[in-house]
Design an enzyme around this catalytic site. Structure first.
Site, mmCIF file in Angstrom:
data_model
loop_
_atom_site.group_PDB
_atom_site.id
_atom_site.type_symbol
_atom_site.label_atom_id
_atom_site.label_comp_id
_atom_site.label_asym_id
_atom_site.label_seq_id
_atom_site.Cartn_x
_atom_site.Cartn_y
_atom_site.Cartn_z
ATOM 1 N N SER A 66 0.838 -1.200 0.000
ATOM 2 C CA SER A 66 0.000 0.000 0.000
ATOM 3 C C SER A 66 0.869 1.244 0.000
ATOM 4 C CB SER A 66 -0.894 0.011 1.243
ATOM 5 O OG SER A 66 -1.579 1.238 1.382
ATOM 6 N N TYR A 101 -2.294 -0.727 10.168
ATOM 7 C CA TYR A 101 -2.443 -1.106 8.762
ATOM 8 C C TYR A 101 -1.187 -0.721 7.985
ATOM 9 C CZ TYR A 101 -4.122 -1.098 3.944
ATOM 10 O OH TYR A 101 -4.252 -1.319 2.601
#
Length: 251
Positions: free
Chosen positions: A143, A157
């Site tokens: 990501s 995350y």
């Protein structure tokens, strides 16, 4: 197109959003696809229907890929359907689950986020790697958050995706001598249910406006990059964490 004709691909979290687009794209390129899901049975069946509508070949397998026994069962069902060789592994399963500040974190939430995003990548790779040989490709979903720490309340995350980024580099060195390529994709703001659930509309508008291309990305654009990395066209590409964010951030 048939760049992946007769190859076997496993896509974790393949039932919806980016995972669905990846599964469909690989099938359109000729691969036989294992669509893994856990909570999204209806989505998995819809994905299968799409693939079968153009004559593609796929199965759906329920498995919690943060659980080693489930991963082994996924492997068993994969080999039962398509044999003992896996050509493409896409570690796509993951999630944010909730935005929490440091003081809101607890151990159970830590385990949930790290297990789904990072533990799954490690042990799915471990279980399937023995079925992979020269020319095989592993593609991990990291990501942009791994680059910049993520938005507010996404520290775990972002950290878990940072671990995926580093693991990708490590595996490219470990598995390279066997002819297995390992790369990761680092998406920015992609129009998916992920951001529908966890990113406020005004933030999405602001981020898109600050992107050189002035828009959000689409899941099929991620799938196109996965198909390239899975193909022989990327035969000398490994160890990379490839940004796909419209120019918003650079590695």
């Amino acid at each position: 197109m048939s760049r992946l004709k007769d190859k076997v691909a496993v896509v974790t979290g393949g039932a919806r959003d980016i995972g669905r687009e990846i599964s469909v794209k690989l099938a359109k390129e000729g691969a036989k696809v294992v669509v893994n899901y856990f909570n999204s049975e209806a989505g998995a069946n819809e994905t299968l229907d799409i693939i079968k509508s153009f004559g593609g070949e796929a199965i759906a397998v329920k498995a919690d890929v943060s659980n080693l026994d489930d991963i082994k069962d996924l492997k068993a069902k994969t080999t039962q359907a398509f044999g003992n060789t896996i050509d493409i592994l896409v570690n796509n399963a993951g999630g944010l689950f909730s935005r929490k500040t440091l003081q809101e974190l607890d151990e159970s939430f830590y385990n949930l986020v790290m297990n789904v995003n990072f533990k799954s990548t490690v042990f799915v790779t471990q279980v399937f790697e023995p079925l992979m040989g020269k020319g095989a490709s592993i593609i991990n979903l990291s990501s942009q958050a791994a680059r910049d720490g993520g938005g507010g309340g996404s520290s775990l995350y972002a950290s878990s995706k940072g671990a995926v980024t580093t693991f990708t580099r490590a595996m490219s060195k470990e598995l390279g001598p066997k002819g297995i390529r390992v790369n990761a994709i680092c998406p920015g703001l992609i129009a998916t249910k992920f951001h529908d659930d966890f990113t406020k509309d005004e933030i999405r508008v602001k981020v898109a406006a600050g992107t050189p291309l002035r828009r959000e990305g689409n899941a099929d654009e991620i799938a196109d990059l996965v198909a390239y990395l899975a193909s022989d066209e990327a035969s000398f590409v490994t160890g990379n964490n490839i940004d796909i964010n419209g120019g918003l951030a650079f590695s």
